[in-house]
Write a protein that holds these residues in place. Sequence first.
Motif, mmCIF file in Angstrom:
data_model
loop_
_atom_site.group_PDB
_atom_site.id
_atom_site.type_symbol
_atom_site.label_atom_id
_atom_site.label_comp_id
_atom_site.label_asym_id
_atom_site.label_seq_id
_atom_site.Cartn_x
_atom_site.Cartn_y
_atom_site.Cartn_z
ATOM 1 N N GLY A 67 -3.026 2.994 18.297
ATOM 2 C CA GLY A 67 -2.371 4.139 19.094
ATOM 3 C C GLY A 67 -0.491 4.178 18.667
ATOM 4 O O GLY A 67 -0.482 5.172 18.190
ATOM 5 N N ALA A 68 -0.108 2.851 17.847
ATOM 6 C CA ALA A 68 1.447 2.690 17.778
ATOM 7 C C ALA A 68 1.748 2.778 16.461
ATOM 8 O O ALA A 68 2.432 2.619 15.354
ATOM 9 N N GLY A 69 -0.343 2.576 16.125
ATOM 10 C CA GLY A 69 0.252 2.805 13.857
ATOM 11 C C GLY A 69 0.502 1.410 13.483
ATOM 12 O O GLY A 69 0.731 1.819 11.759
ATOM 13 N N ALA A 70 -0.035 0.594 13.734
ATOM 14 C CA ALA A 70 0.261 -0.973 13.751
ATOM 15 C C ALA A 70 -0.626 -0.482 12.063
ATOM 16 O O ALA A 70 -2.350 -0.435 12.584
ATOM 17 N N GLU A 71 -0.645 -1.605 11.067
ATOM 18 C CA GLU A 71 -1.735 -1.568 9.665
ATOM 19 C C GLU A 71 -2.350 -2.736 10.641
ATOM 20 O O GLU A 71 -3.466 -2.771 9.422
ATOM 21 N N ILE A 72 -1.750 -3.214 10.663
ATOM 22 C CA ILE A 72 -2.641 -4.554 10.709
ATOM 23 C C ILE A 72 -2.411 -5.337 11.861
ATOM 24 O O ILE A 72 -1.445 -5.421 12.999
ATOM 25 N N LEU A 73 -3.646 -5.101 13.035
ATOM 26 C CA LEU A 73 -3.885 -6.715 14.683
ATOM 27 C C LEU A 73 -4.394 -7.801 13.669
ATOM 28 O O LEU A 73 -5.533 -7.891 13.135
ATOM 29 N N LEU A 74 -3.955 -8.677 14.508
ATOM 30 C CA LEU A 74 -3.440 -9.917 14.310
ATOM 31 C C LEU A 74 -4.188 -10.777 15.485
ATOM 32 O O LEU A 74 -3.782 -10.426 16.715
ATOM 33 N N VAL A 75 -5.566 -11.466 15.398
ATOM 34 C CA VAL A 75 -6.169 -12.059 16.671
ATOM 35 C C VAL A 75 -5.483 -12.962 16.132
ATOM 36 O O VAL A 75 -6.280 -14.295 15.729
ATOM 37 N N GLY A 76 -4.839 -13.110 17.470
ATOM 38 C CA GLY A 76 -3.557 -14.728 17.409
ATOM 39 C C GLY A 76 -4.159 -16.039 17.781
ATOM 40 O O GLY A 76 -4.342 -15.547 18.677
ATOM 41 N N ASP A 77 -3.944 -17.203 17.582
ATOM 42 C CA ASP A 77 -4.224 -18.369 18.644
ATOM 43 C C ASP A 77 -3.083 -18.390 20.066
ATOM 44 O O ASP A 77 -3.328 -19.029 20.806
ATOM 45 N N SER A 78 -1.845 -17.388 19.445
ATOM 46 C CA SER A 78 -0.990 -16.935 20.904
ATOM 47 C C SER A 78 -2.053 -16.582 22.298
ATOM 48 O O SER A 78 -1.719 -16.888 23.073
ATOM 49 N N LEU A 79 -3.016 -16.326 21.759
ATOM 50 C CA LEU A 79 -4.462 -16.543 22.612
ATOM 51 C C LEU A 79 -4.251 -17.046 23.683
ATOM 52 O O LEU A 79 -4.462 -17.172 25.078
ATOM 53 N N SER A 80 -4.651 -18.871 23.191
ATOM 54 C CA SER A 80 -4.580 -19.957 23.808
ATOM 55 C C SER A 80 -3.730 -19.579 25.185
ATOM 56 O O SER A 80 -3.837 -20.094 25.965
ATOM 57 N N MET A 81 -2.555 -18.853 24.616
ATOM 58 C CA MET A 81 -1.152 -19.254 25.608
ATOM 59 C C MET A 81 -1.312 -18.019 26.971
ATOM 60 O O MET A 81 -1.036 -18.096 28.005
ATOM 61 N N VAL A 82 -0.671 -16.697 26.006
ATOM 62 C CA VAL A 82 -0.857 -15.768 26.600
ATOM 63 C C VAL A 82 -1.913 -15.070 27.897
ATOM 64 O O VAL A 82 -1.956 -14.039 28.681
ATOM 65 N N VAL A 83 -2.525 -15.730 26.365
ATOM 66 C CA VAL A 83 -4.063 -14.608 27.631
ATOM 67 C C VAL A 83 -4.596 -15.813 28.291
ATOM 68 O O VAL A 83 -5.992 -15.669 29.393
ATOM 69 N N LEU A 84 -5.199 -16.849 27.886
ATOM 70 C CA LEU A 84 -5.739 -18.130 28.584
ATOM 71 C C LEU A 84 -5.705 -18.990 29.705
ATOM 72 O O LEU A 84 -5.776 -19.456 29.906
ATOM 73 N N GLY A 85 -4.044 -18.827 29.078
ATOM 74 C CA GLY A 85 -3.543 -19.829 30.346
ATOM 75 C C GLY A 85 -3.710 -21.100 29.816
ATOM 76 O O GLY A 85 -2.655 -22.197 30.286
ATOM 77 N N TYR A 86 -3.500 -21.765 28.834
ATOM 78 C CA TYR A 86 -3.344 -23.556 28.489
ATOM 79 C C TYR A 86 -1.871 -22.838 28.125
ATOM 80 O O TYR A 86 -1.417 -22.017 27.276
ATOM 81 N N SER A 87 -1.254 -24.561 27.765
ATOM 82 C CA SER A 87 0.007 -24.645 27.407
ATOM 83 C C SER A 87 0.572 -24.340 25.855
ATOM 84 O O SER A 87 1.854 -24.279 26.031
ATOM 85 N N THR A 88 -0.687 -24.843 25.187
ATOM 86 C CA THR A 88 0.041 -24.204 23.713
ATOM 87 C C THR A 88 -1.220 -23.763 22.755
ATOM 88 O O THR A 88 -2.043 -23.545 23.309
#
Length: 280
Positions: free
Chosen positions: A35-56
Amino acid sequence: MPDRVTVPEITKKKGRGSIVMVTAYDAPTTRWGEGAGAEILLVGDSLSMVVLGYSTTLDVTLDEMLHHARAVSRTARRALLVGDLPFGSYQGSAEQAVASATRFVKESGMHAVKLEGLWPETVRALTRAGIPVMGHLGLTPQSFHQFGGYRVQGRTIEAAKKLVAAARELQEAGCFSIVLEGIPAEVASVVTKALAIPTIGIGAGVDCDGQVLVVHDLLGMSEGPLPRFVAGYADIEKEAIASVAAWAADVRSGNVPTDKQSYHLKREDVQEWRKETEDR
Ligand code: KIV
């Protein structure tokens, strides 16, 4: 339906400083990024911390990454989708990397993969297999233990020269772009000028060919202190807690659901039913 952003289109944006990449992990974050017009969406491994609640970021598994990548590809219409190869899914051998990246493409609809560090042989094997690769240098969070924490990299001239050499090697091996994370702006500027492929910065100054942020950091949805490069564009977590708390207060005081928020039987049916119970 709008045309899909392609890898060659991204490489053509070299030198314009205009590439926007943001992380996405599910249907809503995909809608927000697109919606914001980003050219690239990254399914980052930051998933681990910001979504799944792991510490690293070391904890997230390839299967968990694929599960979220599928939600992103089901929702996305236009952006180029990049899946982050998680720790342990590519360092073993080039064969292991090709197998993991193939799963990202076949099982979750990603168009390209990203990997951290200097793995030129692996990049060659992946590009030979037809899978576009985004590199990632500097403060690569999967090397957290080796660095002794999340420390800015490339702070000495010697370290900066090594970064430039590593970036050139990744370009030579076939990367179509490189994320530069947590390095001095001057170093990112030199790396960017040394390459024909775009650099995408995060905590790497203004001279990169594009910028990336973790969407939860950008929107004020992550825990803990944020790095200096994350300006507070929103405080969604605060708003979310306030909204849930307002609803909870209304529940406790009996204010909700209101009559308008409820479903009702037809008045005649209610009357007839009442009569039936009275007759019994
Ligand atoms: O995992 C991630 O979100 C990333 C970006 C910070 C580049 O690798």
